[in-house]
Write an enzyme that holds these catalytic residues in place. Structure first.
Site, mmCIF file in Angstrom:
data_model
loop_
_atom_site.group_PDB
_atom_site.id
_atom_site.type_symbol
_atom_site.label_atom_id
_atom_site.label_comp_id
_atom_site.label_asym_id
_atom_site.label_seq_id
_atom_site.Cartn_x
_atom_site.Cartn_y
_atom_site.Cartn_z
ATOM 1 N N LYS A 122 0.824 -1.198 0.000
ATOM 2 C CA LYS A 122 0.000 0.000 0.000
ATOM 3 C C LYS A 122 0.863 1.255 0.000
ATOM 4 C CE LYS A 122 -3.993 -2.060 2.307
ATOM 5 N NZ LYS A 122 -4.842 -2.065 3.500
ATOM 6 N N LYS A 198 -23.364 -8.599 -26.271
ATOM 7 C CA LYS A 198 -23.455 -9.393 -25.053
ATOM 8 C C LYS A 198 -24.289 -8.659 -24.009
ATOM 9 C CE LYS A 198 -19.326 -7.773 -22.585
ATOM 10 N NZ LYS A 198 -18.064 -8.173 -21.936
ATOM 11 N N LYS A 201 -23.977 -5.093 -17.705
ATOM 12 C CA LYS A 201 -24.487 -4.270 -16.611
ATOM 13 C C LYS A 201 -24.677 -2.824 -17.046
ATOM 14 C CE LYS A 201 -21.743 -6.742 -13.103
ATOM 15 N NZ LYS A 201 -20.642 -6.566 -12.146
#
Length: 332
Positions: A122, A198, A201
């Protein structure tokens, strides 16, 4: 000597194919443990294509292999602007959806990508970490993955991963397996409104995509409005009758019947009636999943605990790989 197999699936979008995976064999590193990793972005509720294309297989495979890992790849999601509060909720919603579909945290490791990074990783985060192909490569190599299920649009990304693994091995010795792509043999679930595209979403046409949390009324409406053609007979001819053939493929997938049997049972039925039959089959398939999602979303503590436990297990697997890489390059 007994060899343990760790199966980790990798797909930063859901796989486009339901049922069977075609594995390319061969390894570039000796004694490589078979590892396949899969990730899903926490952006929106999974839809019918997501479920049939990947989640069903994930559930089955967790019963067939010693260790399975599924990552909610939230770092990938912030390559586009995200509202932090919405993102946090989306991560929990995706966790609930995967659990409701049958992912079992006692059989597989379900974890949040950002929480499975070590502190040093991080601290070293840069723009490169958030660049999609680079982060994808890091996900794959971090667990020494050997096989990666990808769609055709991910093939170039996999070439980058392979190049990175080969370059590292050439300089520091055989360490990373060079992962092989896994291509699925079935075709994608198509949009209900445009069978040439296809199911997605992000489709702006709300009638094009069936989500696993849609109400029965919404599902019926979407299938009633599904694009077909002027021939009323139900046949499976993808090249010439894309819309009807998409309905047949969906019907076969949710019922577990062969396409030929679905067509045989639909003899004499016109497409208007057939759309309602397919809608009923999808409603029946998703009803228990939808109910379970609603229950799980009421228990935020449980969802967070699942991710915390999974992330801890993922860190245990990633840590020795990171340490060895740091030794090889001279950081330790």
């Amino acid at each position: 000597m007994t060899t343990r197999t760790t199966v980790i699936f990798c797909s930063w979008e859901f796989l486009p194919v339901p049922h069977y995976l075609s594995f390319q064999t061969g390894y570039d590193c000796k004694d490589a443990v078979k590892r396949i990793f899969s990730g899903i972005q926490p952006t929106g509720i999974p839809h019918l294509g997501n479920y049939l294309g990947a989640i069903e297989s994930w559930v089955r495979l967790q019963d067939e292999h010693d260790s399975v890992m599924y990552s909610i790849v939230d770092l990938h999601s912030i390559t586009v602007p995200q509202d932090p509060a919405i993102l946090r909720q989306s991560i929990l919603d995706m966790t609930a959806a995967l659990l409701a579909c049958g992912i079992n945290p006692e059989k597989s490791i379900l974890f949040q990508q950002s929480q499975a990074k070590t502190a040093k990783e991080k601290q070293n985060g840069t723009a490169g970490l958030l660049t999609y192909p680079v982060l994808q490569a890091a996900d794959i190599l971090l667990y020494k993955s050997t096989h990666v299920p990808v769609g055709e649009d991910q093939v170039q990304h996999m070439e980058l991963v392979q190049d990175l693994a080969q370059s590292f091995n050439k300089k520091y010795g055989e360490f990373f397996p060079v992962p092989k792509s896994i291509l699925t043999s079935m075709k994608k679930v198509k949009s209900l409104r445009d069978p040439s595209a296809k199911m997605s979403k992000s489709d702006p046409d709300k009638l094009a995509t069936v989500r696993i949390t849609d109400s029965p009324e919404e599902i019926v409406q979407k299938f009633r409005k599904a694009m077909t053609d002027f021939t009323s007979e139900v046949t499976y001819e993808p090249a010439s009758r894309g819309g009807v053939s998409n309905l047949v493929a969906i019907h076969a997938a949710v019922t577990g019947l062969p396409v030929e049997e679905v067509v045989r049972r639909s003899a004499g039925m016109d497409t208007a009636r057939y759309k309602l039959l397919v809608a009923d089959a999808v409603i029946e398939k998703f009803a228990p999943i939808k109910s379970e999602i609603e229950k799980l979303k009421m228990n935020k503590d449980h969802l967070e605990k699942v991710l915390q436990v999974g992330s801890a297990k993922a860190k245990e697997l990633a840590y020795p790989v990171c340490q060895e890489v740091m030794k090889l390059v001279g950081f330790l």
